[in-house]
Design a protein around this motif. Structure first.
Motif, short mmCIF file in Angstrom:
data_model
loop_
_atom_site.label_atom_id
_atom_site.label_comp_id
_atom_site.label_asym_id
_atom_site.label_seq_id
_atom_site.Cartn_x
_atom_site.Cartn_y
_atom_site.Cartn_z
N GLN A 126 0.81 -1.21 0.00
CA GLN A 126 0.00 0.00 0.00
C GLN A 126 0.84 1.27 0.00
O GLN A 126 0.42 2.29 -0.52
CB GLN A 126 -0.94 0.00 1.21
N SER A 127 2.05 1.21 0.56
CA SER A 127 2.81 2.45 0.70
C SER A 127 3.78 2.69 -0.45
O SER A 127 4.62 3.57 -0.36
CB SER A 127 3.54 2.46 2.03
N ILE A 186 9.86 2.73 2.62
CA ILE A 186 9.88 2.52 4.07
C ILE A 186 11.31 2.60 4.60
O ILE A 186 11.54 3.09 5.71
CB ILE A 186 9.26 1.15 4.40
N TRP A 242 -6.86 1.39 6.80
CA TRP A 242 -5.41 1.59 6.79
C TRP A 242 -4.76 0.89 7.97
O TRP A 242 -5.18 1.04 9.10
CB TRP A 242 -5.07 3.08 6.83
N ASP A 254 2.14 0.28 8.32
CA ASP A 254 3.21 -0.70 8.11
C ASP A 254 4.24 -0.68 9.23
O ASP A 254 4.87 -1.68 9.53
CB ASP A 254 3.92 -0.42 6.78
N ASN A 291 2.56 7.12 10.81
CA ASN A 291 2.30 6.56 9.48
C ASN A 291 0.90 6.91 8.96
O ASN A 291 0.72 7.24 7.80
CB ASN A 291 2.51 5.05 9.57
N TYR A 338 0.26 9.18 5.38
CA TYR A 338 -0.38 8.69 4.17
C TYR A 338 -1.80 9.22 3.98
O TYR A 338 -2.25 9.40 2.86
CB TYR A 338 -0.40 7.16 4.15
N GLN A 354 -0.23 10.38 0.06
CA GLN A 354 -0.49 9.56 -1.12
C GLN A 354 -1.93 9.04 -1.15
O GLN A 354 -2.51 8.84 -2.20
CB GLN A 354 0.49 8.40 -1.14
#
Lengths: 349, 526
Positions: free
Chosen positions: A40-41, B125, B416, B419, B425, B429, B442
């Motif tokens: 997803q990232s 990441i 969501w 991660d 996080n 996002y 994003q």
């Protein structure tokens, strides 16, 4: 004969061409395969790079031309999920589906012929009425439900406590309607026998057969009632015909009249319908295989749709198209054998 | 005819006999798993997904891993210390061997980190990591570009690969180490890790077989599973049926509709865990002017009954949320709870000049999150009470994300999971002002932008004093709560089920990666 086969070959190619164009035309609506391939990232720039590498950004005609060029050489592209040529993936899943269809067909033939014939000969008997009643219900129940019910009864087991347990008859009835389950509810089992290449069979071991029973029965349940009714109707019509009356009058035994003279002519339309329906059954495997996690083409196809695995989807559709053409061709050939008055080349597809 | 009769009888006989026969007698230590998804690939760095990470914990070991209460447990790293602001020194476990027989040393860790930085899925990441260096065989130093408080969180993703095994060329001349997305690479088919299980056979989409690794380093683990057969069963009803019929011993993702059935069934146990995936809605401020008004956003939030959805629609299978961070996360702020108040919502709509309401379009997936389409329907009905008319469209996952990316609807559902298992996080996002350069925001569907919150979270992300950092993140949650930059619904729970004797409870966690190496199976005749 040769002209007929060549004509059918042209049909197959035409069908594959049309299907491939259609499948390509709808691929934008199937979803974004890259979305399924990345976490997803992952930033958009990385996704764009993958799209570019897979050629997904090219215009439709460019993509199709590339696909067609490769397909002519037998290369149908790479499945995104399996990371293998799509044709190989399908070839690996094909035996499981064919065995399932074969088993279901066997069940249909073994049950529909005797039941259909019996209820045509004795249309008023209570047993015939029962069969007809049940078959109406059978036609109306969706295969998904049949499968779930079969799993509940034969795999998980049902404990009935409807009747008073304290009385003898109650306990007996409870036990009678309760099932223990224990039939396998998913997959092909771990006891497969390799026949040749990537064809592992369920038909060679007891454990394999057990795994096959529930999926085959639920797949058969769609077509069985249809065939019972079809055979019954055709048989009843044939029994009214002149030559049957004549055979009777000649004093030929009833058994011979029914099973030699009448049944043969009954089977003609049944074969035609049957051939087409076997093709349709391949389509129904999608539902059955999903419920039973049967690792065949149907399950593979549904997964491919969920993952927007476009090369696999396109190839599957083309292969199924070919299967339809092939079964129709075989049906026409058999038809010719059963009824020599039919001219092959004159028949429309 | 007699032939047909015999055949008929034998078929019927087979069906009847089959019902009384046991399908197979498995030894107690063989664990048969029915997971909703199987690993897409055996190359850990090819795809960041739940399936691959679960597999990682079977065939590999991370440097550190999460405990049930979000602490770090040493695995291949035994100790760690911050040497200076940007350098962390880790001591590695000695006497660990890979499945190939190679010995595990610091060079494998360095090699793995370098490969992670090459991976499309992990590159972003691992952006904060500048370099890794082997000091000696069992010491490694990881340097970050700036002070970075989440290095240990990243270390849960570092599953050292056997660098020797993955170095060199295959027979057809390609590099064994290469990462090929959706392609046929060496690493996507061959495995050498340090983990408790070796892959013995894999038929993608059909089954994966594992065997316990004899030389596994963790001899203190009580885990006694000797073989694993993992079958992916995507269909919910079939997965539950497989467990109830005794076909498998352990399943994941028990659907909410079957919770009661599994709970009451004999011979199986249900294990529910509070999850960390937040489910919510984003409001598109680019398309709907009203959503630019904080009062309207507050009204939307107030009109939605989170408790009701969690209780009734989810049947208790979710925890109603007022913020991103679930309990246990660094930024969790206990003061921020759902605040359903329809009267106040109407007042706010009137204040903002939208008493008459307006119409919006809404999109939601229908096969991604638990009860996703029904939740969207419920939210649409709740918004009707404050005169916001919702035109809802739901679609399957494969079509949903491309649709989502176009940002051409007015409200969109999203779930969501962080991660990094860290609060920052979520902000980065979902609510950061969109910046295509840095990739911030994003998934900020609504183009929501609050620079104060962004600044605070960014500052927190380079604050190595964890207590101070947590305070800042809690503050950021409170600010977002006031400004309603995201409509929170709930954290979706996780549910596993296992046959009696399979003691799953101690090895499952909110991160959804069961540590099956430590699983104890008691055979029924004990």
């Amino acid at each position: 004969m040769i002209a007929f086969l060549i004509k059918r070959l042209m049909h197959a190619i035409l069908v594959m061409f049309v299907i491939s164009v259609l499948a390509f035309a709808i691929q934008d609506n199937l979803g974004d395969p890259v979305q399924q391939m990345v976490g997803q990232s992952v930033p958009e720039s990385e996704r764009e790079e993958i799209r570019e590498r897979l050629g997904l950004n090219d215009p439709f005609l460019v993509q199709y031309a590339r696909f067609a060029r490769n397909a002519v050489q037998g290369d149908f592209g790479y499945s995104y999920f399996y990371r293998e040529p799509a044709l190989e993936v399908i070839a690996r899943h094909l035996p499981a589906t064919l065995e399932l269809v074969f088993a279901a067909t066997l069940i249909i033939v073994l049950f529909s012929v005797p039941i259909g014939v019996y209820s045509a000969i004795k249309p008023r008997s209570p047993i015939s009425r029962l069969f007809m009643g049940v078959s109406i219900i059978g036609i109306s129940i969706p295969v998904f439900l049949t499968a779930i019910v079969l799993i509940q009864i034969f795999a998980i087991g049902v404990t009935v406590t409807l009747f008073p347990e304290s009385t003898g008859w109650g306990a007996w009835l409870n036990a009678f309607f309760s099932t223990e389950g224990n039939m396998p509810s998913f997959g092909r089992g771990y006891d497969l026998v390799n026949v040749v290449g990537n064809w592992d069979t369920n038909l060679a071991t007891w454990n394999g057969l057990q795994h096959l029973v529930l999926p085959a029965v639920s797949l058969a349940s769609i077509m069985l009632p249809l065939f019972i009714r079809l055979i019954r109707a055709e048989m009843m019509e044939v029994l009214q015909s002149e030559y049957v009356k004549y055979a009777r009058a000649k004093g030929i035994s009833m058994r011979r009249v029914y099973f030699v003279h009448a049944l043969k002519n009954t089977m003609l339309p049944v074969i035609t319908v049957g051939g087409v329906q076997i093709g349709t059954m391949v389509a129904y495997t999608i539902l059955t295989e999903t419920v039973f996690q049967w690792p065949g083409m149907g399950l593979m196809f549904l997964d491919a749709i969920n993952r927007a695995d476009i090369p696999l989807i396109v190839t599957y559709l083309m292969i199924v198209g070919v299967i339809f053409v092939v079964t129709n061709t075989i049906v026409d050939l058999i038809y010719g054998l059963v009824n020599p008055t039919v001219k092959l080349t004159g028949k429309p597809a | 005819m007699t032939f047909k009769k015999t055949l008929l009888a034998s078929v019927i006989g087979a069906v009847v006999a089959g019902t009384t026969l046991l399908p197979m007698t498995a030894s107690a230590e063989t664990l048969r798993i029915g997971y909703s998804a199987d690993p897409e690939t055996l190359d850990l760095h090819e795809q960041l997904s739940g399936g691959v990470l679960r597999f990682s914990h079977l065939a590999f070991d991370p440097l550190v891993r999460w405990t049930k209460d979000f602490q770090f447990e040493p695995r291949l790293a035994t100790e760690w210390e911050q040497v200076d602001e940007t350098t962390m020194r880790m001591t590695l476990r000695e006497g660990v061997t890979f499945h190939s027989g190679n010995e595990f040393t610091a060079k494998d860790v360095v090699w793995t980190i370098e490969r992670l930085k090459e991976s499309p899925d992990y590159r972003a990441i691992f952006e904060p990591v500048a370099s890794a260096e082997a000091v000696d065989d069992y010491t490694v130093e990881i340097v970050t570009t700036e002070p970075y408080p989440l290095l240990l969180n990243l270390a849960t993703y570092i599953f050292p690969l056997d660098s020797e095994f993955y170095t060199g060329e295959t027979d057809d001349g390609s590099d064994k180490a290469e990462i090929v997305k959706a392609g046929n690479s060496f690493a996507s088919r061959n495995v050498s890790g340090t983990g408790p299980f070796i892959v013995t056979d894999r038929r993608q989409g059909v089954r994966v077989d594992f065997e316990r690794f004899e030389d596994y380093w963790d001899t203190e683990s009580e885990g006694n599973v000797s073989n694993i057969v993992m079958t992916p069963i995507a269909e919910n009803a079939s997965r539950v049926a497989a467990l109830l019929s005794g076909g498998v011993d352990f399943i994941d993702a028990v659907p909410p509709n079957d919770l009661d059935r599994v709970r009451e069934a004999d011979g199986v146990n249900l294990i529910e865990i509070d999850g960390t995936r937040i489910i919510g809605f984003q409001m598109n401020e680019e398309r709907v002017e009203a959503f630019q008004d904080a009062r309207v956003r507050q009204a939307v939030d107030l009109a939605i009954n989170q408790e009701g959805i969690a209780d009734r629609l989810m049947r208790g299978f979710a925890n109603p949320a007022g913020q991103f961070s679930p309990e246990g996360y660094s930024g969790h702020n206990p003061d921020l709870t759902p605040r359903y108040d329809i009267e106040r919502a109407k007042e706010l709509m009137a204040e903002a000049g939208y008493e008459e309401g307006f119409s919006v379009e809404m999109i939601a997936p229908n096969n991604r999150y638990v009860n996703d389409a029904q939740i969207a329907q419920a939210v649409a009905n709740m918004l009707a009470q404050i005169n916001i008319k919702v035109d809802l469209r739901t679609m399957p996952l494969a079509q949903y994300w491309p649709e989502y990316d176009t940002r051409e609807s007015d409200m969109a559902m999203i779930g969501w999971h962080a991660d990094t298992e860290d609060s920052a996080n979520f902000f980065q996002y979902l609510t950061f002002c969109i910046d295509e350069e840095t990739g911030a925001g994003q998934y900020n569907y609504g183009s929501y932008c609050n620079e104060e919150i962004d600044a605070l979270v960014t500052e927190a992300d380079s604050e190595t004093d964890l207590e101070k950092r947590n305070e800042m993140l809690r503050e950021a949650e409170a600010m977002l709560y006031e400004d309603v930059g995201f409509i929170m619904l709930h954290w979706q729970n996780l549910a596993y089920a296992a046959a009696d004797g399979v003691e799953v409870e101690p090895v499952v966690n909110a991160i959804d990666f069961p540590y099956l190496g430590d699983l104890v199976v008691k055979s029924s005749d004990d």
